[in-house]
Enzyme design. Structure first.
Site, PDB file in Angstrom:
ATOM      1  N   TYR A 129       0.818  -1.170  -0.058  1.00 40.61           N
ATOM      2  CA  TYR A 129      -0.055  -0.187   0.006  1.00 40.61           C
ATOM      3  C   TYR A 129       0.887   1.326   0.126  1.00 40.61           C
ATOM      4  O   TYR A 129       1.694   1.464   0.873  1.00 40.61           O
ATOM      5  CB  TYR A 129      -0.997   0.040   1.141  1.00 40.61           C
ATOM      6  CG  TYR A 129      -1.856   1.092   1.277  1.00 40.61           C
ATOM      7  CD1 TYR A 129      -2.933   1.353   0.389  1.00 40.61           C
ATOM      8  CD2 TYR A 129      -1.912   2.184   2.167  1.00 40.61           C
ATOM      9  CE1 TYR A 129      -3.746   2.381   0.076  1.00 40.61           C
ATOM     10  CE2 TYR A 129      -2.563   3.278   1.931  1.00 40.61           C
ATOM     11  CZ  TYR A 129      -3.746   3.336   1.009  1.00 40.61           C
ATOM     12  OH  TYR A 129      -4.489   4.474   1.026  1.00 40.61           O
ATOM     13  N   GLN A 193     -10.193   0.108   2.228  1.00 44.01           N
ATOM     14  CA  GLN A 193     -10.698  -0.835   1.475  1.00 44.01           C
ATOM     15  C   GLN A 193      -9.766  -1.576   0.772  1.00 44.01           C
ATOM     16  O   GLN A 193      -9.750  -2.718   0.310  1.00 44.01           O
ATOM     17  CB  GLN A 193     -11.687  -0.080   0.541  1.00 44.01           C
ATOM     18  CG  GLN A 193     -11.053   1.142  -0.261  1.00 44.01           C
ATOM     19  CD  GLN A 193     -11.140   2.522   0.596  1.00 44.01           C
ATOM     20  OE1 GLN A 193     -11.209   2.459   1.978  1.00 44.01           O
ATOM     21  NE2 GLN A 193     -11.545   3.491  -0.031  1.00 44.01           N
ATOM     22  N   ASN A 225      -2.924   6.114   7.114  1.00 43.01           N
ATOM     23  CA  ASN A 225      -3.564   6.577   8.296  1.00 43.01           C
ATOM     24  C   ASN A 225      -3.840   5.581   9.437  1.00 43.01           C
ATOM     25  O   ASN A 225      -3.824   4.379   9.176  1.00 43.01           O
ATOM     26  CB  ASN A 225      -4.516   7.758   8.032  1.00 43.01           C
ATOM     27  CG  ASN A 225      -5.746   7.023   7.213  1.00 43.01           C
ATOM     28  OD1 ASN A 225      -5.743   5.938   7.388  1.00 43.01           O
ATOM     29  ND2 ASN A 225      -6.405   7.775   6.249  1.00 43.01           N
ATOM     30  N   THR A 248       2.015   9.422  11.466  1.00 42.47           N
ATOM     31  CA  THR A 248       3.723   9.387  11.565  1.00 42.47           C
ATOM     32  C   THR A 248       3.979  10.031  13.077  1.00 42.47           C
ATOM     33  O   THR A 248       3.024  11.029  13.504  1.00 42.47           O
ATOM     34  CB  THR A 248       4.229  10.083  10.439  1.00 42.47           C
ATOM     35  OG1 THR A 248       5.760  10.051  10.653  1.00 42.47           O
ATOM     36  CG2 THR A 248       4.165  11.823  10.462  1.00 42.47           C
ATOM     37  N   GLU A 339       8.265   6.236  16.161  1.00 44.44           N
ATOM     38  CA  GLU A 339       8.335   5.696  14.796  1.00 44.44           C
ATOM     39  C   GLU A 339       9.988   6.298  14.335  1.00 44.44           C
ATOM     40  O   GLU A 339      10.901   5.496  13.777  1.00 44.44           O
ATOM     41  CB  GLU A 339       7.366   6.046  14.048  1.00 44.44           C
ATOM     42  CG  GLU A 339       7.624   5.755  12.462  1.00 44.44           C
ATOM     43  CD  GLU A 339       6.530   6.601  11.409  1.00 44.44           C
ATOM     44  OE1 GLU A 339       6.310   6.082  10.566  1.00 44.44           O
ATOM     45  OE2 GLU A 339       6.076   7.513  12.048  1.00 44.44           O
ATOM     46  N   HIS A 340      10.072   7.415  14.627  1.00 46.09           N
ATOM     47  CA  HIS A 340      11.342   8.014  14.044  1.00 46.09           C
ATOM     48  C   HIS A 340      12.003   8.863  15.403  1.00 46.09           C
ATOM     49  O   HIS A 340      11.204   9.401  16.022  1.00 46.09           O
ATOM     50  CB  HIS A 340      11.240   9.096  12.918  1.00 46.09           C
ATOM     51  CG  HIS A 340      10.477   8.698  11.899  1.00 46.09           C
ATOM     52  ND1 HIS A 340       9.365   9.082  11.828  1.00 46.09           N
ATOM     53  CD2 HIS A 340      10.937   8.169  10.754  1.00 46.09           C
ATOM     54  CE1 HIS A 340       8.780   8.676  10.373  1.00 46.09           C
ATOM     55  NE2 HIS A 340       9.761   8.372   9.919  1.00 46.09           N
ATOM     56  N   ASP A 373      13.479   9.396   4.959  1.00 49.16           N
ATOM     57  CA  ASP A 373      12.259   9.289   4.139  1.00 49.16           C
ATOM     58  C   ASP A 373      12.596   8.859   2.661  1.00 49.16           C
ATOM     59  O   ASP A 373      11.977   8.223   1.816  1.00 49.16           O
ATOM     60  CB  ASP A 373      11.260  10.289   4.149  1.00 49.16           C
ATOM     61  CG  ASP A 373      10.791  10.479   5.438  1.00 49.16           C
ATOM     62  OD1 ASP A 373      10.542   9.558   6.111  1.00 49.16           O
ATOM     63  OD2 ASP A 373      10.157  11.502   5.877  1.00 49.16           O
ATOM     64  N   GLU A 427       5.485 -37.362  29.312  1.00 51.29           N
ATOM     65  CA  GLU A 427       4.261 -36.261  29.008  1.00 51.29           C
ATOM     66  C   GLU A 427       2.948 -37.008  28.677  1.00 51.29           C
ATOM     67  O   GLU A 427       2.091 -36.427  28.406  1.00 51.29           O
ATOM     68  CB  GLU A 427       4.674 -35.522  27.815  1.00 51.29           C
ATOM     69  CG  GLU A 427       5.752 -34.627  27.827  1.00 51.29           C
ATOM     70  CD  GLU A 427       5.925 -33.824  26.797  1.00 51.29           C
ATOM     71  OE1 GLU A 427       5.479 -34.217  25.626  1.00 51.29           O
ATOM     72  OE2 GLU A 427       6.563 -32.533  26.967  1.00 51.29           O
TER      73      GLU A 427
END
Length: 440
Positions: A129, A193, A225, A248, A339-340, A373, A427
């Site tokens: 994605y 979706q 997002n 982010t 994240e960063h 990035d 066992e």
């Protein structure tokens, strides 16, 4: 604009820190309620639902959900030469780093005729994605595709939101990046979706009614997002995912040696992604904190996406956190798990070795997040929301499965047979022992 959190003089446990550190008010848990019917619609109605959802969320109803190869070729032919040069250099660097990530097979010999071999097998098919809402990310195409290609995945599909200005196709630079990488299965599908389409597949009317539009995949990766992150959470188990990479985040651990301009610019650079983006400064320097706050007030209004930046910096997810010293600062950033994470301090490299939770660590004054990035060679698809405490950024490992191959000779099995029988009986699984004893 940006609030302060003063932790000086406080000795807080990790749990207590998690209660006071900034986080967005709308998290993945709340987004799940919004996303659940979207996934159900795609699962039950396939391409028809995808067109309806594009019209609802993207303001355009694509005539074709799968992008024609001619559109990919045209996008590459029309690409600005300077942008193409930047993408090609990014591809070169990212491919070099990810090629070195591929693990080698190895064999452990335990005795004569007794060996265990470790193999790494790529998944069959992946869905990748690339966001395209508030901003467009051909760089995310590069990060996703190269990691999968270097892992040896034989079938790759990319999805990115349809753009009204592009006639219902994804952004032309997204398409050009796909063409540069040799990817020809591309879909004009965005958001939750797209995740649902990859997880469950989608039947549709192109080119023939009832023909499968998109085959299900084995792994879904890519940033997005909070709704994309929620969709990944809902389909996890049906498919593998990389991480719940939501809005982010940047955390900057800085002391009085840091340049206030650099820190402010870096905080703003992440804030321009999304109104829910998080920008956090952790510092023992009151002077630096004040200088950065003043710079933010001046710079935020002058940047192109000033409304978005101002909203992000003023939200509950962003803050300047004052600490007693860098040791307390490390405790804060390790609890936060950004994240960063940028470290702009004296002795930054040594401090970086003490970080235990971060998606990626940027060391020193000349390693900004923007470098990662695009052209650092590292991958910018990283865990957010504190999930770096248990998951990693995207790499070839996301598309590989470890398989152990066990091969014993008759003599090697005989050597351990009695011990297997003893443990199996203990066992209360005697048939396990008989499966070994019966060979002799």
């Amino acid at each position: 604009m940006i609030r302060r959190i003063d932790l000086r003089g406080q000795v807080l446990s990790r749990t207590e820190l998690l209660g006071v550190l900034p986080r967005p008010e709308v998290g993945v848990e709340q987004a799940v309620d919004v996303v659940t019917p979207v996934i159900a619609a795609v699962r039950s109605r396939g391409a028809a639902a995808l067109r309806d959802l594009a019209e609802r969320f993207d303001g355009v109803r694509p005539e074709r959900l799968r992008v024609p190869v001619t559109a990919l070729d045209s996008a590459l032919a029309d690409l600005d030469p300077q942008v193409r040069a930047g993408l090609e250099e990014s591809i070169r660097r990212v491919r070099a780093v990810h090629a070195d990530q591929v693990p080698g097979e190895h064999t452990t010999v335990l005795a004569d005729g007794a060996e265990v071999r470790q193999r790494w097998i790529p998944v069959r098919r992946v869905g990748l994605y690339a966001p395209g809402g508030l901003a467009v990310y051909p760089s995310s195409v590069i990060m996703n595709v190269i990691a999968a290609q270097e892992a040896g995945v034989p079938a790759l599909a990319v999805a990115s939101p349809p753009q009204k200005d592009a006639g219902g196709l994804p952004h032309p630079t997204i398409l050009a990046a796909c063409a540069l990488l040799g990817v020809d299965e591309v879909y004009a599908v965005g958001g939750a979706q797209a995740v649902a389409m990859f997880a469950y597949g989608a039947a549709g009317s192109e080119p023939v009614d009832g023909e499968v539009l998109c085959e299900p995949v084995d792994v879904v990766t890519g940033p997005g997002n909070v709704y994309v992150a929620a969709a990944k959470r809902l389909v996890r188990g049906v498919v593998g995912i990389d991480a719940e990479a939501g809005p982010t985040e940047i955390a900057v651990l800085a002391d009085g040696t840091a340049d206030a301009d650099h820190v402010a610019l870096d905080l703003i650079s992440q804030a321009e992604h999304d109104p829910m983006a998080a920008s956090v400064l952790v510092t023992p320097s009151v002077e630096l904190a004040g200088a950065v706050e003043a710079k933010l007030a001046d710079m935020a209004g002058a940047t192109k996406h000033s409304t978005r930046v101002t909203t992000a910096l003023g939200g509950p997810q962003s803050a300047v956190v004052l600490v007693d010293d860098l040791d307390q600062g490390l405790a804060v950033v390790n609890a936060y798990g950004a994240e960063h994470l940028e470290i702009q301090t004296a002795g930054a490299a040594a401090l970086a070795e003490r970080v235990t939770s971060a998606g990626a660590i940027f060391v020193g004054a000349h390693s900004p997040v923007s470098l990662g990035d695009y052209l650092a060679g590292s991958n910018h698809v990283l865990p957010t929301g504190g999930t770096s405490r248990f998951t990693s950024g995207l790499g070839v490992h996301a598309f590989l499965r470890s398989v152990q191959v066990i091969e014993y000779s008759r003599e090697a099995l005989a050597e351990v047979a009695d011990r297997i029988v003893a443990v199996a009986n203990d066992e209360d699984l005697p048939a396990h022992g008989e499966a070994v004893r019966g060979r002799f």
